[in-house]
Design a protein around this motif. Structure first.
Motif, PDB file in Angstrom:
ATOM      1  N   THR A 183       9.506 -10.510  -7.997  1.00 50.41           N
ATOM      2  CA  THR A 183       8.702 -11.299  -7.062  1.00 50.41           C
ATOM      3  C   THR A 183       7.833 -12.254  -7.859  1.00 50.41           C
ATOM      4  O   THR A 183       7.354 -11.907  -8.950  1.00 50.41           O
ATOM      5  N   ALA A 184       7.625 -13.448  -7.326  1.00 50.04           N
ATOM      6  CA  ALA A 184       6.764 -14.421  -8.006  1.00 50.04           C
ATOM      7  C   ALA A 184       5.341 -13.894  -8.158  1.00 50.04           C
ATOM      8  O   ALA A 184       4.618 -14.278  -9.078  1.00 50.04           O
ATOM      9  N   TYR A 185       4.959 -12.968  -7.278  1.00 53.54           N
ATOM     10  CA  TYR A 185       3.560 -12.518  -7.243  1.00 53.54           C
ATOM     11  C   TYR A 185       3.228 -11.469  -8.302  1.00 53.54           C
ATOM     12  O   TYR A 185       2.123 -10.915  -8.288  1.00 53.54           O
ATOM     13  N   VAL A 186       4.148 -11.262  -9.248  1.00 53.27           N
ATOM     14  CA  VAL A 186       3.760 -10.504 -10.438  1.00 53.27           C
ATOM     15  C   VAL A 186       2.683 -11.276 -11.201  1.00 53.27           C
ATOM     16  O   VAL A 186       2.015 -10.729 -12.086  1.00 53.27           O
ATOM     17  N   TYR A 199       2.429  -2.877  -5.118  1.00 54.22           N
ATOM     18  CA  TYR A 199       3.754  -3.504  -5.143  1.00 54.22           C
ATOM     19  C   TYR A 199       3.916  -4.430  -6.344  1.00 54.22           C
ATOM     20  O   TYR A 199       4.823  -4.262  -7.165  1.00 54.22           O
ATOM     21  N   VAL A 200       3.033  -5.418  -6.476  1.00 53.02           N
ATOM     22  CA  VAL A 200       3.216  -6.405  -7.540  1.00 53.02           C
ATOM     23  C   VAL A 200       2.946  -5.795  -8.919  1.00 53.02           C
ATOM     24  O   VAL A 200       3.544  -6.211  -9.920  1.00 53.02           O
ATOM     25  N   PHE A 201       2.066  -4.810  -8.974  1.00 57.94           N
ATOM     26  CA  PHE A 201       1.784  -4.131 -10.246  1.00 57.94           C
ATOM     27  C   PHE A 201       3.011  -3.391 -10.747  1.00 57.94           C
ATOM     28  O   PHE A 201       3.422  -3.523 -11.919  1.00 57.94           O
ATOM     29  N   THR A 202       3.637  -2.615  -9.882  1.00 53.84           N
ATOM     30  CA  THR A 202       4.812  -1.844 -10.304  1.00 53.84           C
ATOM     31  C   THR A 202       6.009  -2.751 -10.580  1.00 53.84           C
ATOM     32  O   THR A 202       6.821  -2.462 -11.458  1.00 53.84           O
ATOM     33  N   LYS A 203       6.127  -3.873  -9.866  1.00 48.40           N
ATOM     34  CA  LYS A 203       7.193  -4.834 -10.160  1.00 48.40           C
ATOM     35  C   LYS A 203       6.972  -5.484 -11.520  1.00 48.40           C
ATOM     36  O   LYS A 203       7.923  -5.716 -12.281  1.00 48.40           O
ATOM     37  N   ALA A 204       5.709  -5.791 -11.844  1.00 48.42           N
ATOM     38  CA  ALA A 204       5.399  -6.385 -13.147  1.00 48.42           C
ATOM     39  C   ALA A 204       5.766  -5.423 -14.280  1.00 48.42           C
ATOM     40  O   ALA A 204       6.350  -5.831 -15.297  1.00 48.42           O
ATOM     41  N   MET A 205       5.442  -4.147 -14.107  1.00 50.67           N
ATOM     42  CA  MET A 205       5.791  -3.168 -15.143  1.00 50.67           C
ATOM     43  C   MET A 205       7.304  -3.017 -15.273  1.00 50.67           C
ATOM     44  O   MET A 205       7.827  -2.781 -16.368  1.00 50.67           O
ATOM     45  N   GLY A 206       8.030  -3.143 -14.167  1.00 47.66           N
ATOM     46  CA  GLY A 206       9.490  -3.119 -14.221  1.00 47.66           C
ATOM     47  C   GLY A 206      10.036  -4.246 -15.076  1.00 47.66           C
ATOM     48  O   GLY A 206      10.964  -4.061 -15.881  1.00 47.66           O
ATOM     49  N   GLU A 207       9.453  -5.446 -14.930  1.00 42.18           N
ATOM     50  CA  GLU A 207       9.871  -6.578 -15.758  1.00 42.18           C
ATOM     51  C   GLU A 207       9.575  -6.323 -17.236  1.00 42.18           C
ATOM     52  O   GLU A 207      10.367  -6.664 -18.117  1.00 42.18           O
ATOM     53  N   MET A 208       8.401  -5.736 -17.507  1.00 39.59           N
ATOM     54  CA  MET A 208       8.044  -5.436 -18.905  1.00 39.59           C
ATOM     55  C   MET A 208       9.099  -4.554 -19.560  1.00 39.59           C
ATOM     56  O   MET A 208       9.545  -4.813 -20.687  1.00 39.59           O
ATOM     57  N   LEU A 209       9.503  -3.492 -18.867  1.00 42.25           N
ATOM     58  CA  LEU A 209      10.469  -2.554 -19.432  1.00 42.25           C
ATOM     59  C   LEU A 209      11.832  -3.203 -19.640  1.00 42.25           C
ATOM     60  O   LEU A 209      12.484  -2.982 -20.671  1.00 42.25           O
ATOM     61  N   TYR A 269       0.844  -1.200   0.000  1.00 39.35           N
ATOM     62  CA  TYR A 269       0.000   0.000   0.000  1.00 39.35           C
ATOM     63  C   TYR A 269       0.876   1.246   0.000  1.00 39.35           C
ATOM     64  O   TYR A 269       0.704   2.144   0.802  1.00 39.35           O
ATOM     65  N   GLU A 270       1.834   1.295  -0.923  1.00 40.66           N
ATOM     66  CA  GLU A 270       2.765   2.422  -1.012  1.00 40.66           C
ATOM     67  C   GLU A 270       2.189   3.496  -1.934  1.00 40.66           C
ATOM     68  O   GLU A 270       1.294   3.237  -2.743  1.00 40.66           O
ATOM     69  N   ARG A 271       2.679   4.700  -1.798  1.00 43.54           N
ATOM     70  CA  ARG A 271       2.336   5.762  -2.752  1.00 43.54           C
ATOM     71  C   ARG A 271       2.672   5.288  -4.155  1.00 43.54           C
ATOM     72  O   ARG A 271       3.760   4.734  -4.396  1.00 43.54           O
ATOM     73  N   TYR A 272       1.778   5.531  -5.095  1.00 41.85           N
ATOM     74  CA  TYR A 272       1.978   5.063  -6.467  1.00 41.85           C
ATOM     75  C   TYR A 272       3.195   5.718  -7.105  1.00 41.85           C
ATOM     76  O   TYR A 272       3.983   5.065  -7.805  1.00 41.85           O
ATOM     77  N   ASP A 273       3.370   7.026  -6.883  1.00 44.61           N
ATOM     78  CA  ASP A 273       4.510   7.721  -7.489  1.00 44.61           C
ATOM     79  C   ASP A 273       5.839   7.188  -6.967  1.00 44.61           C
ATOM     80  O   ASP A 273       6.812   7.052  -7.721  1.00 44.61           O
ATOM     81  N   VAL A 274       5.891   6.870  -5.680  1.00 42.29           N
ATOM     82  CA  VAL A 274       7.123   6.336  -5.090  1.00 42.29           C
ATOM     83  C   VAL A 274       7.401   4.931  -5.613  1.00 42.29           C
ATOM     84  O   VAL A 274       8.521   4.603  -6.020  1.00 42.29           O
ATOM     85  N   ALA A 275       6.368   4.077  -5.616  1.00 41.47           N
ATOM     86  CA  ALA A 275       6.535   2.688  -6.039  1.00 41.47           C
ATOM     87  C   ALA A 275       6.916   2.576  -7.512  1.00 41.47           C
ATOM     88  O   ALA A 275       7.798   1.791  -7.882  1.00 41.47           O
ATOM     89  N   ILE A 276       6.280   3.374  -8.366  1.00 42.36           N
ATOM     90  CA  ILE A 276       6.592   3.291  -9.801  1.00 42.36           C
ATOM     91  C   ILE A 276       7.992   3.860 -10.077  1.00 42.36           C
ATOM     92  O   ILE A 276       8.704   3.374 -10.960  1.00 42.36           O
ATOM     93  N   GLY A 277       8.399   4.834  -9.275  1.00 45.89           N
ATOM     94  CA  GLY A 277       9.735   5.397  -9.438  1.00 45.89           C
ATOM     95  C   GLY A 277      10.824   4.383  -9.168  1.00 45.89           C
ATOM     96  O   GLY A 277      11.829   4.313  -9.892  1.00 45.89           O
ATOM     97  N   ILE A 278      10.660   3.571  -8.127  1.00 46.68           N
ATOM     98  CA  ILE A 278      11.695   2.611  -7.733  1.00 46.68           C
ATOM     99  C   ILE A 278      11.497   1.257  -8.400  1.00 46.68           C
ATOM    100  O   ILE A 278      12.436   0.671  -8.945  1.00 46.68           O
TER     101      ILE A 278
END
Length: 491
Positions: free
Chosen positions: A162-165, A237-247, A127-136
């Protein structure tokens, strides 16, 4: 795979590690220093304003931890000279271009020397701030990839995800890449550039409205959950990690890329000693609430498989995967699930039993000095039954207390506040963990099993770099390592 000695592979290597004050990064750094003090250089990226602040963080948040007691005993007074020679603390921020490193000479030096890039920087709060999570979690890996492409001697780029992507998928979940724009619910339109625009537009509107810092933080947290669930992911968390993998998959070019997807990471199984853990991690918040007597019921399927893996096994898998894929330019990215749900599954009900037995023998001592008596948790299998239970057990008595409180007794006010806190605590846990309490997925680890076999046959020191969960007796591990470790190092 043609493997050799992992200890020799690490010798005279320059390694960049991001997120260096994190739980897993500390274990990785300790392992390198303990098994291969002849590493050329460990560049440790820490979020800090300058080098002095970064060094202070390293000393207080890394080297001061109990985790390093074994390596301190091994090297004694020599350790200080090893750290001075081998460790370079770098102030920076992965959410910024050039990883936030302002010293151009240092950047040039790292470009010349770094051979292994290990990305462990992450925001893991659901439950992190979206701007912070997407940044990192999303943009951070791309900034690190840009750096890696300039490294003259780069052998491999290791990204810990994370496996939970996988979100709330069921059945056998395979070790496959996430394609750019792919969603979990089939909805079209996921565009990472647009997500960044939505963040900026929302922040701009909040500033125009003169929103308080607290209101902005709450709005950013809610935006993250809303955007994640729009495309089928349960949390930010898992949403922003999934997008990190995409990039990473899209932008990697011919960089040798390894993506490691651990499941729920728990305390150390064996090294540097059993039971070291830091911070209240996923399932540990449930253990803490239960030990304090704050959880007497919970939602979930007792037969649900809870996929856990000790932290030292994750670190060992990281090292072996780098040995396996060094210099593999032009190959497809390599993805590894590191978990236990397929090869040595743990049922949710077992964790309840372990907690009951452990905290009965070793109870939590309350503020009044008395031990907290724990009992068997009532497990409810549907949201409807959970809401009925909460209404009867807590909400109706709370209404009665509120009526009595209007009569003016401070005692009832305290009881109201106490019950309100308990209700909010349980409801928040249920909302955050609901997707995992009924999780029906099993993480395929065929690639990881092939890696284990290759390590065994190829000369890797498997007694040092073990990562086979089949070796674990879960009852022994939780009763003798994990729960005692939580009590000693966290609670």
């Amino acid at each position: 795979m043609e493997l050799g000695s992992a200890v020799q592979f690490l010798e005279n290597r320059a390694i960049l590690v991001t997120g260096a004050t994190g739980f897993l990064a500390k274990i990785f750094v300790e392992k390198i220093l303990r098994v291969q003090p002849n590493v050329k250089k460990l560049y440790l990226l820490l979020r800090a304003a300058d080098t002095m602040a970064a060094v202070q963080r390293f000393n207080s948040e890394v080297m001061a931890k109990d985790l390093f007691k074994v390596v301190k005993e091994k090297y004694g007074e020599k350790l200080n000279s090893i750290i001075s020679e081998k460790v370079s603390v770098v102030a920076g921020d992965v959410s910024c271009e050039n990883m936030g490193v302002k010293d151009s000479h240092l950047l040039d030096q790292m470009h010349r020397e770094v051979e292994l890039v290990v990305n462990l920087a992450a925001i893991t709060d659901f439950y992190e701030r979206y701007d912070v999570a997407i940044g990192i979690n999303t943009m951070g890996p791309t900034h690190l990839l840009d750096f890696a492409k300039k490294c003259q001697k780069l052998k491999v780029f290791l990204h810990v995800s994370t496996a939970y992507v996988s979100g709330e998928r069921d059945g056998l979940i395979q070790e496959t890449p996430i394609q750019m724009g792919e969603t979990l619910n089939g909805r079209c339109g996921l565009d990472i550039d647009r997500e960044n625009e939505i963040i900026q537009e929302t922040l701009k509107n909040l500033i125009v409205e003169n929103a308080s810092d607290e209101s902005i933080t709450l709005a950013m947290k809610e935006l993250g959950i809303q955007r994640a669930r729009t495309y089928g992911w349960p949390n930010t968390y898992v949403f922003t990690k999934a997008m990190g993998e995409m990039l990473l998959g899209k932008l990697r070019d011919d960089i040798p890329l390894v993506i490691l997807r651990p499941t729920i990471i728990t305390s150390t199984y064996k090294e540097p000693f059993l039971g070291w853990v830091e911070g209240v991690r996923t399932i540990d918040s449930l253990a803490l609430g239960y030990a304090k007597g704050r959880i007497t019921c919970f939602l979930g399927d007792p037969k649900t498989i809870t996929d856990v893996i000790p932290a030292d096994m994750v670190v060992n898998a990281m090292i072996v995967s780098m040995v396996a894929h060094a210099d593999e330019r032009g190959c497809s990215e390599s993805i590894y699930h590191v978990g236990s749900s397929l090869s040595n599954p743990v049922e949710f009900s077992w964790l309840q039993d372990y907690a009951l037995h452990y905290f009965t023998k070793h109870p939590w001592i309350a503020k009044n000095g008395k031990p907290v008596v724990v009992g068997k948790v009532t497990v409810l299998s549907t949201m409807d039954s959970f809401h009925r239970y909460m209404a009867i057990r807590y909400l109706l008595p709370l209404k009665g207390l509120e009526i009595l409180n209007t009569i003016c007794c401070k005692y009832f006010q305290r009881r109201c506040d106490e019950m309100n806190r308990k209700i909010k605590f349980v409801m928040k846990l249920v909302d955050l963990y609901r997707p995992y309490l009924f999780f029906k997925g099993i993480y395929d680890d065929m690639n990881t099993e092939k890696l284990r076999r290759a390590a065994k046959e190829g000369g890797i020191e498997t007694e040092l770099f073990y990562f086979d969960p089949k070796a674990i007796s879960w009852e022994d591990y939780f009763m003798k390592a994990h729960l005692p470790g939580l009590m000693k190092h966290v609670f």
